[in-house]
Design a protein around this motif. Structure first.
Motif, PDB file in Angstrom:
ATOM      1  N   MET A 194      66.626  25.129  41.283  1.00 58.66           N
ATOM      2  CA  MET A 194      67.863  25.745  41.766  1.00 58.66           C
ATOM      3  C   MET A 194      67.978  27.179  41.261  1.00 58.66           C
ATOM      4  N   ALA A 195      67.542  27.405  40.026  1.00 56.44           N
ATOM      5  CA  ALA A 195      67.574  28.768  39.467  1.00 56.44           C
ATOM      6  C   ALA A 195      66.594  29.669  40.202  1.00 56.44           C
ATOM      7  N   GLN A 196      65.415  29.127  40.551  1.00 52.92           N
ATOM      8  CA  GLN A 196      64.395  29.909  41.247  1.00 52.92           C
ATOM      9  C   GLN A 196      64.829  30.287  42.659  1.00 52.92           C
ATOM     10  N   HIS A 197      65.623  29.438  43.310  1.00 54.76           N
ATOM     11  CA  HIS A 197      65.985  29.660  44.711  1.00 54.76           C
ATOM     12  C   HIS A 197      67.442  30.071  44.897  1.00 54.76           C
ATOM     13  N   HIS A 198      68.085  30.519  43.813  1.00 57.81           N
ATOM     14  CA  HIS A 198      69.485  30.939  43.931  1.00 57.81           C
ATOM     15  C   HIS A 198      69.563  32.183  44.816  1.00 57.81           C
ATOM     16  N   PRO A 199      70.231  32.103  45.966  1.00 55.60           N
ATOM     17  CA  PRO A 199      70.255  33.211  46.941  1.00 55.60           C
ATOM     18  C   PRO A 199      70.731  34.544  46.382  1.00 55.60           C
ATOM     19  N   ASP A 200      71.850  34.543  45.667  1.00 58.55           N
ATOM     20  CA  ASP A 200      72.414  35.801  45.158  1.00 58.55           C
ATOM     21  C   ASP A 200      71.459  36.484  44.183  1.00 58.55           C
ATOM     22  N   LYS A 201      70.822  35.679  43.322  1.00 57.14           N
ATOM     23  CA  LYS A 201      69.898  36.255  42.349  1.00 57.14           C
ATOM     24  C   LYS A 201      68.684  36.855  43.057  1.00 57.14           C
ATOM     25  N   LEU A 202      68.166  36.151  44.057  1.00 58.25           N
ATOM     26  CA  LEU A 202      66.982  36.627  44.777  1.00 58.25           C
ATOM     27  C   LEU A 202      67.277  37.909  45.548  1.00 58.25           C
ATOM     28  N   VAL A 203      68.468  38.000  46.124  1.00 60.26           N
ATOM     29  CA  VAL A 203      68.849  39.216  46.863  1.00 60.26           C
ATOM     30  C   VAL A 203      68.955  40.395  45.904  1.00 60.26           C
ATOM     31  N   SER A 204      69.503  40.170  44.722  1.00 59.37           N
ATOM     32  CA  SER A 204      69.633  41.252  43.739  1.00 59.37           C
ATOM     33  C   SER A 204      68.267  41.721  43.242  1.00 59.37           C
ATOM     34  N   GLN A 205      67.247  40.849  43.338  1.00 60.51           N
ATOM     35  CA  GLN A 205      65.901  41.207  42.900  1.00 60.51           C
ATOM     36  C   GLN A 205      65.090  41.892  43.999  1.00 60.51           C
ATOM     37  N   GLY A 206      65.570  41.824  45.240  1.00 63.72           N
ATOM     38  CA  GLY A 206      64.853  42.493  46.314  1.00 63.72           C
ATOM     39  C   GLY A 206      64.648  41.668  47.559  1.00 63.72           C
ATOM     40  N   LEU A 207      65.158  40.433  47.589  1.00 69.14           N
ATOM     41  CA  LEU A 207      65.047  39.622  48.805  1.00 69.14           C
ATOM     42  C   LEU A 207      65.954  40.216  49.879  1.00 69.14           C
TER      43      LEU A 207
END
Length: 290
Positions: free
Chosen positions: A251-264
């Motif tokens: 769940m931590a690896q696929h958290h949408p908000d976190k991934l977008v902030s990293q460049g997704l």
């Protein structure tokens, strides 16, 4: 420079000439270390990074992703209708229209060209997202999804996926783990689709369920304990604690908000949301079955 000056001053105060040289040397080491950390942080350019930097990363993720997807689709010599349809559905899921969709289509077509360099494309991507391990893994998962779009993983496709994984710095063991997890995810989504179709058919025959006992028992969604564990990357012997740890990690690896902030790219947030929903569904099933 200031490290040398201050070091020399304090050294002279406490140790005269000898102290001056010792302080000068220590100050030099301090300046050198400070510069390395400063450069590592991006130097003065880091002061001007903000939304533009995120936008650049998102653009690179976007074009690299569709380029490699096109290359994998062409791995058997020609792009099948299934792969084209899968790419189109992927763009639909992302809500791509207008210029954004054309950009994705152009990147996909570029990936099919004979002069497309998989090594260079993935290497550049890895360099830009070197410390974003969750994004590197998601990038690989997207390519696996393309290869699996027809339900079969051909030998050429698997070989290319292994190349991509290696270029991303992902080990063979972890590649096997990610591949196995996606196979379970793919199977689960197929079952969910059949379940939804079955429900739709039964809605048209709802009157027949009012007879007899008066209770309607909905059809099984198709998930089993084995499949739920596989979706979390676990085997049948996994303990309750291992299930919880795997769930939290995924769940931590696929958290949408976190991934977008990293460049997704924000267009791809829906992909991360669906993966999170699958992981959540598997965990909820295992909790109820315990």
């Amino acid at each position: 420079m200031w490290g040398k000056i201050l070091g020399a001053c304090f050294g002279f105060m406490f140790g005269r000439i000898i102290g001056l040289f010792i302080g000068l040397y220590l100050g030099h080491m301090f300046d050198k270390s400070l510069k390395q950390n400063f450069d590592k942080a991006g130097g003065f350019s880091s002061l001007f990074k903000g939304d533009d930097d995120i936008n650049q990363r998102q653009a690179l993720f976007f074009t690299s992703c569709f380029g490699v997807m096109g290359h994998i689709a062409k791995s058997n010599g020609r792009v099948s209708e299934t792969h084209i349809r899968a790419a189109s559905l992927f763009m639909d899921e992302m809500g791509l229209t207008g210029d954004d969709r054309k950009e994705a289509q152009d990147a996909f077509k570029a990936g099919k060209d004979a002069d497309f360099s998989l090594k260079e494309t993935v290497f550049d991507f890895k360099e830009r997202f070197a410390r974003r391990h969750d994004l590197l893994q998601l990038f690989l998962e997207i390519q696996i999804q393309m290869a699996f779009s027809d339900g079969v993983l051909a030998a050429q496709e698997k070989e290319l996926l292994q190349d991509v994984s290696k270029l991303l710095g992902i080990s063979k063991t972890h590649f096997a783990f990610v591949l196995k997890r996606y196979q379970a995810e793919f199977s689960f989504r197929q079952q969910q689709q059949r379940y939804q179709q079955q429900q739709q058919r039964q809605q048209g025959q709802s009157s027949s369920y009012r007879e007899g006992s008066g209770h309607h028992v909905p059809p099984n969604s198709g998930m089993s304990r084995t499949q739920a564990l596989a979706l979390l990357g676990l085997n049948n012997e996994a303990s309750e604690r291992e299930v919880k740890v795997a769930y939290r990690k995924l769940m931590a690896q696929h958290h949408p908000d976190k991934l977008v902030s990293q460049g997704l790219p924000k267009h791809m947030m829906e992909l991360a949301v669906k993966k999170s929903q699958d992981i959540q569904a598997a965990y909820e099933y295992l909790k109820k079955a315990a």
